[in-house]
Design a protein around this motif. Structure first.
Motif: not given
Length: 108
Positions: A47-69
């Motif tokens: 849901k939050i577009e990954l970029n070179a900075v936040n891709i290393n933040d597990p809260f953003v990149a690996l958080n089920h609440n910020l994903l959708e199928y």
């Protein structure tokens, strides 16, 4: 795929997160697209577009609440990728080709 993302998307952490998210969605609603609810999900979308900075933040990149199928069609719409409608061949009762039907843009 952007260079910074290749290592992430092929990594074990993302694969485990993706697989567990798909399992949750499949159990919750049969794996339907969370946007259109008409087709099966196909892509785990951030849901939050990954970029070179936040891709290393597990809260953003690996958080089920910020994903959708989502299905491929909804994912393509999100990213402005539109596929041309496919024409379909029409047949009569004898199986003879009688014409070609082309759906209106955006409808397939």
């Amino acid at each position: 795929m952007k260079d910074f993302a290749e290592k992430f998307y092929t990594g074990k952490q993302w694969q485990a997160c993706r697989n567990s998210f798909i399992a949750v969605r499949t159990h919750a609603d049969g794996g339907l697209c969370q946007r259109c609810r008409e087709r099966l999900g196909y892509i785990v979308h951030h849901k939050i577009e990954l970029n070179a900075v936040n891709i290393n933040d597990p809260f953003v990149a690996l958080n089920h609440n910020l994903l959708e199928y989502v299905c491929l069609e909804c994912h393509n719409k999100e990213h402005g990728v539109f596929q041309p409608a496919r024409p379909r061949v029409l047949f009569d009762d004898n199986g003879e080709v009688v014409g070609v039907w082309e759906p209106a843009p955006g409808r397939d």
